[in-house]
Write a protein that holds these residues in place. Structure first.
Motif, short mmCIF file in Angstrom:
data_model
loop_
_atom_site.label_atom_id
_atom_site.label_comp_id
_atom_site.label_asym_id
_atom_site.label_seq_id
_atom_site.Cartn_x
_atom_site.Cartn_y
_atom_site.Cartn_z
N TRP A 74 -1.74 -2.24 3.07
CA TRP A 74 -1.00 -2.53 1.85
C TRP A 74 0.51 -2.38 2.10
O TRP A 74 1.29 -3.27 1.76
CB TRP A 74 -1.44 -1.60 0.71
N TYR B 2 5.23 -4.97 3.09
CA TYR B 2 6.63 -4.74 2.75
C TYR B 2 7.51 -4.47 3.97
O TYR B 2 8.72 -4.50 3.89
CB TYR B 2 6.75 -3.55 1.79
N ALA C 117 10.90 -1.33 -5.40
CA ALA C 117 9.83 -2.32 -5.59
C ALA C 117 8.52 -1.81 -5.00
O ALA C 117 7.45 -1.98 -5.60
CB ALA C 117 10.22 -3.65 -4.95
N ARG D 42 7.20 0.93 -7.28
CA ARG D 42 6.72 0.33 -8.53
C ARG D 42 5.37 -0.37 -8.33
O ARG D 42 4.48 -0.28 -9.18
CB ARG D 42 7.76 -0.66 -9.06
N ASP D 43 5.20 -1.04 -7.19
CA ASP D 43 3.98 -1.83 -6.95
C ASP D 43 2.85 -1.02 -6.32
O ASP D 43 1.77 -1.55 -6.10
CB ASP D 43 4.30 -3.01 -6.02
N CYS D 44 3.09 0.24 -6.05
CA CYS D 44 2.09 1.08 -5.37
C CYS D 44 0.81 1.18 -6.20
O CYS D 44 0.85 1.54 -7.38
CB CYS D 44 2.67 2.47 -5.13
N PRO D 45 -0.33 0.87 -5.58
CA PRO D 45 -1.61 0.98 -6.31
C PRO D 45 -1.88 2.44 -6.71
O PRO D 45 -1.45 3.37 -6.02
CB PRO D 45 -2.65 0.52 -5.29
#
Length: 67
Positions: A3, A7, A31, A34-37
């Motif tokens: 994951w 990035y 970002a 913020r997008d971390c599962p």
């Protein structure tokens, strides 16, 4: 690692206890955070070239020589 690898270059810490990636800007880091599962925890941190523990050890050794 898969994951985070989307990035940047995801790498394991020395102990293998966490995964990290260098980012080019604070915005890029924000970002990722913020997008971390939800199954992961993301932290924003700055890297250092030398561990503060080594600095503390050096200070301790200097102090021991004076005694």
């Amino acid at each position: 690692m898969d994951w985070l690898g989307q990035y940047g270059e995801a790498r394991l810490s020395g102990s293998g206890g966490c995964v990290f990636a260098a980012m080019d800007s604070a915005e890029a880091v924000d970002a990722v955070v913020r997008d971390c599962p939800p199954r992961f925890t993301a932290y924003r941190a700055m890297g250092v070239n030398q561990s503060p523990l080594l600095d503390a050890l050096d200070s301790y050794r200097v102090g021991m020589r004076k005694n």
